[in-house]
Design an enzyme around this catalytic site. Structure first.
Site: not given
Ligand code: CAA
Length: 438
Positions: A86, A118, A159, A242
């Site tokens: 992709e 993906c 990521t 995945h």
């Molecule tokens: N210590 C430990 N853990 C912590 C922390 C700390 N100090 N602060 C935050 N966390 C944890 C949170 O509790 C959360 O855990 P849970 O999900 O278990 O609740 C985790 O860290 C992530 O933190 P946030 O909820 O604050 O999320 P974020 O705003 O950082 O975003 C995300 C996370 C949405 C995955 C972001 O990284 C993102 O957009 N990633 C790209 C999209 C993606 O990968 N999507 C996955 C599904 S789509 C797919 O699979 C296709 C693909 O390949 C992209």
């Protein structure tokens, strides 16, 4: 004696990663984020970063080259090469066409790419399996290659990742396979905008939390579709998901177990540790490689468990945003792949955040016409180098090691790079890479 039935199986697995690695602790510090969020919240430790001369094509070609192992007999039997990606570098020409030239595949070979976020490599894998059943003397290369790019400082940035995974598909008895996949798959599709990349952008657009929900829904639906077709199946010893970030696999495992009626927290934690965790160590060190991410887990599991996998069952879940989901299973045979992943990851050059930023800017600069630069030195063991664009054509160089299959095992670069014969470069333009190359 009855001849053992042959199936379209995975015979071998290879991996290619780029030259550089950035630690998540360094990224967290530079972004003012608690490092525990990346390490424990997302499950990430390091991300692979491309250097000059590396792109989706060179990574794909290297993974394919590693599958061929300099074996002329293997090369002569390849009748199909499909690249799942992709992050293609051209809106028309397939990466598989460039691989055809770089690898010297025979003229009577089908070459094409499949794009579905993906999910592309899984679609390619299923197509190749059917095809080798029809042409059992031939082999198919399925290559998953991607460079994952998000906006700098966005939640997606930690990521990111880059790399390619190659799967060699052929007709063989399950005993002689690395992995034989189930005849039945469960699938689920839905028209959603959870993650996408407009053609005018180099970085992905994503609705992060929504994408996680879409993934989990797709998984449960695909699993239910699988169960509706398979009344009785072995409990898999391993579960591969995945993994856009490793913690996603944990979320997926939990959702699937709860869906199956398991709610005891101690059971869930122990089951995750036994059946999921052993496949995630490389994802933690490479980052998201989109369509290759699931198969990176497969490579990592093969390397970690070796021959102990023979006879074991695995469940695999593939998710491509947009979306398409597939749940399927497989059984390991006696030819468990040895991709040499650990050594490859340990050999990367570690960089800091400022160099990572310079490199990602430079890789965008190379994506312009007349960015051509002929003296980009390859990393040790790199078979192919992207030299930039000249007169709107991308130029790739086959390095000495890429030309000489028999040197595969030694993996050494014997001379400075030369251009692909017939594509002599002319005047190089260095300024875009000043201070970056090497
Ligand atoms: N210590 C430990 N853990 C912590 C922390 C700390 N100090 N602060 C935050 N966390 C944890 C949170 O509790 C959360 O855990 P849970 O999900 O278990 O609740 C985790 O860290 C992530 O933190 P946030 O909820 O604050 O999320 P974020 O705003 O950082 O975003 C995300 C996370 C949405 C995955 C972001 O990284 C993102 O957009 N990633 C790209 C999209 C993606 O990968 N999507 C996955 C599904 S789509 C797919 O699979 C296709 C693909 O390949 C992209």
């Amino acid at each position: 004696m009855v001849e053992e039935q042959k199936d379209g199986v995975i015979l071998d697995v290879s991996v290619a990663v780029p030259r550089y690695v950035l630690s998540h602790d360094a990224l967290a510090e530079a972004r003012g984020i608690d490092p525990d969020k990346y390490r424990y919240g997302l499950g990430c430790e390091e991300m692979s970063v491309c250097g000059p001369g590396e792109d989706t094509v060179t990574l794909a070609a290297e993974a394919a080259w590693r599958l061929l192992k300099g074996d002329p007999e293997r090369l002569s039997r390849v009748g199909m090469c499909i690249v799942g990606t992709e992050s293609n570098v051209d809106a028309s020409k397939s990466i598989a066409s460039t691989l055809h030239g770089l690898l010297g595949l025979r003229p009577a070979c089908r070459v094409f790419d499949i794009q579905h976020a993906c999910y592309g490599a899984t679609a390619a894998l299923q197509m190749a399996r059917s095809w080798v059943r029809q042409y059992p003397r031939q082999l198919a290369l399925v290559i998953a290659s991607d460079v994952a790019r998000y906006e700098r400082c966005s939640p997606g940035e930690p990521t990111q990742g880059a790399g390619a995974v190659g799967l060699l598909i052929g007709a063989a008895s399950p005993r002689d396979a690395c992995l034989t996949l189930s005849a039945v798959s469960g699938t689920y599709a839905s028209d959603v905008n959870d993650f996408w990349r407009p053609t005018y952008q180099k970085t992905a657009c994503v609705k992060g939390k929504f994408s996680v929900d879409c993934y989990l829904k797709g998984m449960v639906e695909a699993y239910d579709d699988y169960k509706a077709q398979v009344k009785a199946s072995a409990v898999p010893e391993h579960m591969l998901f995945h993994a856009p970030f490793p913690h996603m696999a944990r979320k997926a495992h939990r959702r699937l177990m709860v869906h199956q009626g398991h709610t005891d927290e101690i059971f869930l934690a122990d089951d995750y540790r036994r059946r999921v965790e052993p496949s995630l160590w490389a994802n933690r060190r490479v980052g998201n490689i989109y369509t290759g991410s699931l198969y990176l887990s497969l490579a990592a599991l093969c390397e970690q468990e070796g021959d102990d996998l023979t006879g074991c069952h695995a469940a695999l879940f593939s998710y491509g945003s947009g979306s398409c989901s597939e749940y399927f299973t497989g059984r390991f045979g006696q030819a468990v792949a040895r991709p040499g992943l650990q050594a490859m990851l340990d050999a990367r050059d570690s960089i800091g955040v400022s160099r990572y930023e310079v490199l990602s800017d430079a890789s965008l600069a190379l994506e312009q016409n007349q960015s051509f630069c002929e003296d980009i030195a390859p990393r040790k063991g790199q078979p192919f180098t992207f030299l930039g664009i000249r007169d709107h054509e991308r130029v790739y160089r086959q390095n000495e090691i890429g030309r000489r299959g028999e040197d595969f095992a030694r993996e050494r670069v014997e001379s400075l790079p030369r251009a692909i014969p017939g594509r002599d470069p002319g005047v190089g333009q260095r300024p875009l890479l000043d201070g970056v190359a090497g």
